[in-house]
Design an enzyme around this catalytic site. Structure first.
Site, short mmCIF file in Angstrom:
data_model
loop_
_atom_site.label_atom_id
_atom_site.label_comp_id
_atom_site.label_asym_id
_atom_site.label_seq_id
_atom_site.Cartn_x
_atom_site.Cartn_y
_atom_site.Cartn_z
N PRO A 140 20.06 46.58 -18.50
CA PRO A 140 19.79 47.67 -19.45
C PRO A 140 19.50 48.98 -18.73
CG PRO A 140 18.71 45.67 -20.18
CD PRO A 140 19.28 45.38 -18.81
N TYR A 141 18.73 48.94 -17.61
CA TYR A 141 18.45 50.18 -16.87
C TYR A 141 19.76 50.86 -16.47
CZ TYR A 141 18.00 53.11 -12.75
OH TYR A 141 18.14 54.14 -11.86
N ALA A 142 20.65 50.11 -15.82
CA ALA A 142 21.90 50.71 -15.36
C ALA A 142 22.72 51.22 -16.54
CB ALA A 142 22.70 49.71 -14.52
#
Ligand SMILES: NC(=O)c1ccc[n+]([C@@H]2O[C@H](COP(=O)([O-])OP(=O)(O)OC[C@H]3O[C@@H](n4cnc5c(N)ncnc54)[C@H](O)[C@@H]3O)[C@@H](O)[C@H]2O)c1
Length: 333
Positions: A140-142
């Site tokens: 999710p961060y990327a």
């Protein structure tokens, strides 16, 4: 030319601020201090607050009408946290970035550099990537970074702003003058774990040796944070030229062009420290990926920038910073 750095109290943003100052570019810092440190903002105008706070952004531009460009480093960056709290991460990194760019447009800001990540790439068989490689973010961060890039491209296509996304590989090191470095005492990346293993006198864990790399361990492109910062200064100086062909958004990889495996990083680490650390092999951690390195020469062609520091110098500066970190950063309540 004054530069507003959002997230300028963090590891990379504060280093960029020092590089700008050293090159005669005044900076203004906007940071909520959610992970950043007040100690990193001294010697420059600092506004404590959120990038989504429109009134605050309006005040900053009113008090600094000479702001010519914004560097947007403000984000949450912990991959496992993004897995457990995707709503929080999309809100922090995407929703707030959307609000921020709307505030910038209202204030007539025409230039933005966005801190993106090489973690958005799908690496090819040899683990090298360039700016045209496929996008296949693995966390999710990327994905928040990939979403922001697309969102900014859509906005820049019609609004009077041009946006450069710089895709960082794996920053290591610290400001060589030791003004700033990683705020965290125990960073979770491989070099941080090596420093932790050395300090605690325990073996370093090589997390996974089953990758299709030359020695089976994960591969990264370790870029000294001072080289990253210098690339931002170069990008600011050449900003308008990057868009001379009429485009309104573009991307550039910032890496060294050399892949370094975890085992090679360990060898480099042991060549720098007095007493070598030992290592044991364990399984990969959830979310671990084989990794990637850049094969692109776009940064050199367009920015006239080339990394100057070796991996060993990055390790040396990380160690030097770890040794003085607690003198510079007061313990948090
Ligand atoms: N460190 C890496 O390995 C890496 C790799 C690729 C890309 N990046 C990107 O570089 C940027 C900087 O990363 P870093 O390593 O310096 O992390 P960091 O946590 O040290 O810095 C982020 C800064 O942003 C601030 N911030 C976060 N949300 C904010 C908000 N809503 N309003 C105001 N300030 C806010 C934090 O307080 C902190 O000072 C991030 O955008 C990150 O995604 C980092």
């Amino acid at each position: 030319m004054t530069i507003l750095i959002a997230g300028g109290a963090g590891f990379i943003g504060s280093t960029i601020a020092s590089a700008c100052s050293d090159e005669g570019l005044p900076t203004v810092i906007l940071d909520s201090l959610v992970t950043g440190r007040r100690e990193f903002t001294r010697d420059r105008p600092f506004y404590e607050g959120d990038i989504a706070d429109g009134e605050l952004v309006d005040r900053i531009f009113a008090e600094h009408p000479d702001i010519d460009a914004v560097i947007h480093c403000a984000a949450l960056i912990v991959v496992p946290d993004s897995v457990s709290d995707p709503v929080g991460y999309y809100r922090a990194n995407v929703t707030k970035s959307l609000e921020f760019v709307a505030h910038l447009l209202r204030n007539g800001c025409e230039r933005m550099i966005f801190s993106s990540s090489a973690a958005i790439y799908r690496a090819g068989e040899d683990f090298s990537v360039d700016e045209d490689s496929g996008i296949d973010a693995q966390s999710p961060y990327a994905r928040t970074k990939a979403v922001c890039e697309s969102m900014f491209a859509d906005i820049a296509a019609t609004a009077p702003i041009r946006i450069l996304s710089l895709r960082y590989f794996n920053p290591i090191g610290a400001d060589p003058k030791m003004r700033t470095g990683l705020q965290l005492r125990r960073p979770s990346h491989a070099l941080g774990k090596m420093i932790g293993a050395m300090e605690e006198g325990v073996p370093f864990q090589i997390t996974g040796t089953g990758y299709a790399t030359r020695d089976g361990s994960g591969i990264r492109d370790y870029i000294h944070v001072w080289d990253l910062a210098a690339a931002h200064v170069a990008a600011l100086r050449r900003f308008d030229g990057l868009f001379a062909d009429g485009r309104s958004s573009t991307v550039i990889n910032l890496g060294t062009g050399t892949g370094t495996t975890v085992k090679e990083l360990l060898d480099a680490f042991n060549s720098v420290v007095g007493t070598p650390i030992t290592a044991v092999v364990t399984g990969p951690r959830p979310g671990d990926v084989a990794g990637a390195y850049t094969r692109s020469d776009r940064a050199e062609r367009l920015l006239g920038w080339r990394p100057r520091y070796s991996v060993a110098e990055g390790i040396r500066d990380s160690l030097d910073w770890a040794a003085i970190r607690d003198e510079i950063l007061t313990p948090r309540a």
